[in-house]
Structures are given as structure tokens and as C-alpha cells.
Design a protein around this motif. Structure first.
Motif, PDB file in Angstrom:
ATOM      1  N   LYS A 137       1.081  -0.522   0.384  1.00 28.15           N
ATOM      2  CA  LYS A 137       0.501   0.305  -0.043  1.00 28.15           C
ATOM      3  C   LYS A 137       0.722   1.280   0.077  1.00 28.15           C
ATOM      4  O   LYS A 137       0.081   2.340  -0.287  1.00 28.15           O
ATOM      5  CB  LYS A 137      -0.994  -0.095   1.047  1.00 28.15           C
ATOM      6  N   GLN A 138       1.980   0.977  -0.111  1.00 23.99           N
ATOM      7  CA  GLN A 138       2.950   2.468   0.510  1.00 23.99           C
ATOM      8  C   GLN A 138       3.096   3.262  -1.302  1.00 23.99           C
ATOM      9  O   GLN A 138       3.514   2.558  -2.552  1.00 23.99           O
ATOM     10  CB  GLN A 138       4.299   2.159   1.000  1.00 23.99           C
ATOM     11  N   ARG A 139       3.345   4.326  -1.509  1.00 23.06           N
ATOM     12  CA  ARG A 139       3.257   4.641  -2.402  1.00 23.06           C
ATOM     13  C   ARG A 139       4.303   5.695  -2.190  1.00 23.06           C
ATOM     14  O   ARG A 139       3.593   7.395  -1.657  1.00 23.06           O
ATOM     15  CB  ARG A 139       2.210   5.598  -2.520  1.00 23.06           C
ATOM     16  N   LEU A 140       5.627   5.614  -2.632  1.00 17.74           N
ATOM     17  CA  LEU A 140       6.891   6.780  -2.206  1.00 17.74           C
ATOM     18  C   LEU A 140       7.189   7.212  -2.583  1.00 17.74           C
ATOM     19  O   LEU A 140       7.435   6.682  -4.218  1.00 17.74           O
ATOM     20  CB  LEU A 140       7.626   5.285  -0.892  1.00 17.74           C
ATOM     21  N   PRO A 141       7.911   8.511  -2.766  1.00 16.34           N
ATOM     22  CA  PRO A 141       8.623   9.331  -4.206  1.00 16.34           C
ATOM     23  C   PRO A 141       9.599   9.105  -3.908  1.00 16.34           C
ATOM     24  O   PRO A 141      10.477   8.799  -3.003  1.00 16.34           O
ATOM     25  CB  PRO A 141       7.263  11.261  -3.084  1.00 16.34           C
ATOM     26  N   ALA A 142      10.399   9.215  -5.117  1.00 19.40           N
ATOM     27  CA  ALA A 142      11.500   9.223  -5.660  1.00 19.40           C
ATOM     28  C   ALA A 142      11.429  10.644  -5.294  1.00 19.40           C
ATOM     29  O   ALA A 142      10.931  11.995  -4.833  1.00 19.40           O
ATOM     30  CB  ALA A 142      12.241   9.447  -7.019  1.00 19.40           C
ATOM     31  N   ALA A 143      13.014  11.483  -4.416  1.00 18.16           N
ATOM     32  CA  ALA A 143      13.105  12.378  -3.919  1.00 18.16           C
ATOM     33  C   ALA A 143      14.644  12.769  -3.828  1.00 18.16           C
ATOM     34  O   ALA A 143      15.512  11.525  -3.412  1.00 18.16           O
ATOM     35  CB  ALA A 143      12.537  12.596  -3.116  1.00 18.16           C
ATOM     36  N   PRO A 144      14.835  13.838  -3.934  1.00 16.85           N
ATOM     37  CA  PRO A 144      16.535  13.806  -3.777  1.00 16.85           C
ATOM     38  C   PRO A 144      17.270  14.492  -2.593  1.00 16.85           C
ATOM     39  O   PRO A 144      16.694  15.336  -1.955  1.00 16.85           O
ATOM     40  CB  PRO A 144      17.132  15.552  -4.712  1.00 16.85           C
ATOM     41  N   ALA A 145      18.499  14.019  -2.307  1.00 16.34           N
ATOM     42  CA  ALA A 145      18.819  14.173  -0.771  1.00 16.34           C
ATOM     43  C   ALA A 145      20.188  15.033  -1.398  1.00 16.34           C
ATOM     44  O   ALA A 145      20.782  15.105  -2.244  1.00 16.34           O
ATOM     45  CB  ALA A 145      19.899  13.463  -1.068  1.00 16.34           C
ATOM     46  N   THR A 146      20.513  16.140  -0.451  1.00 12.62           N
ATOM     47  CA  THR A 146      20.958  17.100  -0.678  1.00 12.62           C
ATOM     48  C   THR A 146      21.719  17.739   0.377  1.00 12.62           C
ATOM     49  O   THR A 146      22.773  18.469   0.339  1.00 12.62           O
ATOM     50  CB  THR A 146      20.155  18.862  -0.594  1.00 12.62           C
ATOM     51  N   VAL A 147      21.716  16.611   2.278  1.00 13.33           N
ATOM     52  CA  VAL A 147      23.239  16.675   2.689  1.00 13.33           C
ATOM     53  C   VAL A 147      23.299  15.715   2.891  1.00 13.33           C
ATOM     54  O   VAL A 147      23.043  14.160   4.078  1.00 13.33           O
ATOM     55  CB  VAL A 147      22.424  17.377   4.564  1.00 13.33           C
ATOM     56  N   LEU A 148      24.226  16.075   3.727  1.00  5.79           N
ATOM     57  CA  LEU A 148      25.399  14.318   3.528  1.00  5.79           C
ATOM     58  C   LEU A 148      25.776  14.902   5.365  1.00  5.79           C
ATOM     59  O   LEU A 148      26.120  15.934   5.390  1.00  5.79           O
ATOM     60  CB  LEU A 148      27.100  14.430   2.882  1.00  5.79           C
ATOM     61  N   THR A 149      25.386  13.884   6.045  1.00  6.53           N
ATOM     62  CA  THR A 149      25.778  14.674   7.462  1.00  6.53           C
ATOM     63  C   THR A 149      26.990  13.385   8.147  1.00  6.53           C
ATOM     64  O   THR A 149      27.121  12.190   8.276  1.00  6.53           O
ATOM     65  CB  THR A 149      24.447  14.633   8.660  1.00  6.53           C
ATOM     66  N   LEU A 150      28.221  13.879   8.655  1.00 13.51           N
ATOM     67  CA  LEU A 150      28.500  13.295   9.339  1.00 13.51           C
ATOM     68  C   LEU A 150      28.427  13.015  11.245  1.00 13.51           C
ATOM     69  O   LEU A 150      27.734  14.069  12.070  1.00 13.51           O
ATOM     70  CB  LEU A 150      30.212  13.509  10.125  1.00 13.51           C
ATOM     71  N   PHE A 151      28.326  11.553  11.866  1.00 15.28           N
ATOM     72  CA  PHE A 151      26.754  11.403  13.224  1.00 15.28           C
ATOM     73  C   PHE A 151      28.180  10.595  13.989  1.00 15.28           C
ATOM     74  O   PHE A 151      28.781   9.821  13.398  1.00 15.28           O
ATOM     75  CB  PHE A 151      25.917  10.626  12.606  1.00 15.28           C
ATOM     76  N   HIS A 152      27.633  11.060  15.168  1.00 18.96           N
ATOM     77  CA  HIS A 152      28.314  10.509  16.328  1.00 18.96           C
ATOM     78  C   HIS A 152      27.175   9.512  16.648  1.00 18.96           C
ATOM     79  O   HIS A 152      26.218  10.387  17.241  1.00 18.96           O
ATOM     80  CB  HIS A 152      28.587  11.482  16.894  1.00 18.96           C
ATOM     81  N   SER A 153      27.276   7.770  16.672  1.00 14.90           N
ATOM     82  CA  SER A 153      26.617   7.782  17.506  1.00 14.90           C
ATOM     83  C   SER A 153      26.592   6.798  18.448  1.00 14.90           C
ATOM     84  O   SER A 153      28.147   6.553  18.579  1.00 14.90           O
ATOM     85  CB  SER A 153      26.738   6.144  16.024  1.00 14.90           C
ATOM     86  N   PHE A 154      26.169   7.068  19.561  1.00 17.02           N
ATOM     87  CA  PHE A 154      26.590   7.081  21.641  1.00 17.02           C
ATOM     88  C   PHE A 154      25.120   6.565  21.854  1.00 17.02           C
ATOM     89  O   PHE A 154      23.857   6.578  21.530  1.00 17.02           O
ATOM     90  CB  PHE A 154      27.042   7.621  22.509  1.00 17.02           C
ATOM     91  N   PHE A 155      24.894   6.042  22.863  1.00 19.03           N
ATOM     92  CA  PHE A 155      23.604   5.586  24.303  1.00 19.03           C
ATOM     93  C   PHE A 155      24.057   6.745  25.046  1.00 19.03           C
ATOM     94  O   PHE A 155      24.827   7.193  25.773  1.00 19.03           O
ATOM     95  CB  PHE A 155      23.793   4.834  25.002  1.00 19.03           C
TER      96      PHE A 155
END
Length: 190
Positions: A153-171
Motif C-alpha cells: 500500500k505504500q506509495r513512496l516518492p523519489a526524492a533528492p537528498a541534498t545533505v550529507l552528515t557526519l554523525f556520532h552515534s552513542f547511548f
């Protein structure tokens, strides 16, 4: 939970999702009782997982981000819904994206020198995907039927990504946090 070595940060590069795609993914809740949906703020497309990075190499990554610009937007084209590692051993549910040339070029660019900077030399093939849910147990046949109905049932659009991020992952307080350290935008955007 994961453990990070003393003095290091768990880092990864990810494309942030355009609002149109993120809203479409969040429009209908997943019909899974055995899993935990990824929070809206954590929906992203990981391009390069770096693993545990020491402070000196973190500085090199930050300098790279200050100088790097995305030449153009990266088209995000939904392909299909799937499970990792397989349906019979499902631990997560995701939206697979088509591996368009722009996406593969960005991945190649970020793969270059980073293997020697981090504790994680990624040897697995790149399968562009957006993780939607982490599963506690493999779904039953009925739960898979409901999940397949939801996906159809999903109708997902194609979309342009414009932001690349460097993430820090932690708890923090038993919750996973993805803190942005630096962002890289498409040329011509602020």
C-alpha cells in the motif's frame, strides 16, 4: 548496545532524507508488534559506517567535511521493502533504494582513505537502504502477511537528498543518539 573504545567515537556518514520521503515513510505505522520502529529523527541512509574513530582522525574527517561539497543532489529512488539478513532470520525491516550512479559515486568517494582511519574496514557490499524497524524476534507467517500488505500500500516518492552528515552515534540514558558533527550540502545551497 555497543561499546566504543576509550577516547574514540562511533561515526558514520549518512544522507539525510528529504521531508517528502520521510513523511511518506511515517504516514502509516508498521504493523509489527515484535519490533521497534526507528524514531523519525534516526531515519537516514548510511553511506559509510566508520566505526570507532580516534580524536586525531575525527579532526581529519571534520576538515574533510569543511572542504567537501556534494556536486549535485543524490536521487533517492525507492525500490522495495526487505529484511536483513534474510526473511527467515529477520532482525530488521528496511526500504531498499535503487543504487543509482550518483549514490555509488558518493559511496566510492567516502570509501577511499577512511579504511585506514577507523577500526571498521567495511568489506560488505553496499546495499542502499533505510532501516525502518529493528525486530526482537522473527515475525510469524501472519505478521509477514500483514507487513507485506502494508508494504504493497505504500506509495513512496523519489526524492533528492541534498545533505550529507557526519554523525556520532552513542547511548545516553539507554537511548541511542545520533548527534550531527558536520554537514555537507549540495553546491548552491546554504
Amino acid at each position: 548496545m555497543f561499546r566504543t573504545a576509550q577516547g574514540r567515537k562511533r561515526l558514520f556518514f549518512a544522507l539525510e532524507l528529504p521531508d517528502t520521503l520521510k513523511q511518506a515513510l511515517l504516514a502509516r505505522p508498521l504493523p509489527l508488534q515484535r519490533g521497534q520502529a526507528v524514531p523519525a529523527g534516526h531515519l537516514h541512509l548510511t553511506i559509510r559506517f566508520l566505526g570507532d574513530v580516534d580524536p586525531a582522525n575525527e579532526q581529519k574527517l571534520l576538515e574533510f567535511c569543511r572542504q567537501f561539497r556534494l556536486a549535485s543532489s543524490i536521487p533517492l529512488l525507492p525500490d522495495k521493502f526487505d529484511c536483513f539478513p534474510t526473511r527467515s532470520r529477520a532482525r530488521s525491516f528496511h526500504l531498499r533504494l535503487k543504487p543509482v550512479p550518483e549514490l555509488l559515486e558518493l559511496r566510492d568517494c567516502l570509501n577511499g582513505d577512511w579504511d585506514r582511519l577507523s577500526s571498521n574496514g567495511e568489506g560488505r557490499p553496499f546495499r542502499p537502504h533505510i532501516t525502518l524497524c529493528r525486530m526482537r524476534r522473527v515475525p510469524t507467517a501472519e505478521e509477514f502477511r500483514q507487513l507485506d500488505d502494508w508494504a504493497a500500500k505504500q506509495r513512496l516518492p523519489a526524492a533528492p537528498a541534498t545533505v550529507l552528515t557526519l554523525f556520532h552515534s552513542f547511548f545516553r540514558d539507554n537511548r541511542l543518539v545520533h548527534a550531527p558533527l558536520a554537514t555537507v550540502k549540495t553546491r548552491g545551497t546554504d
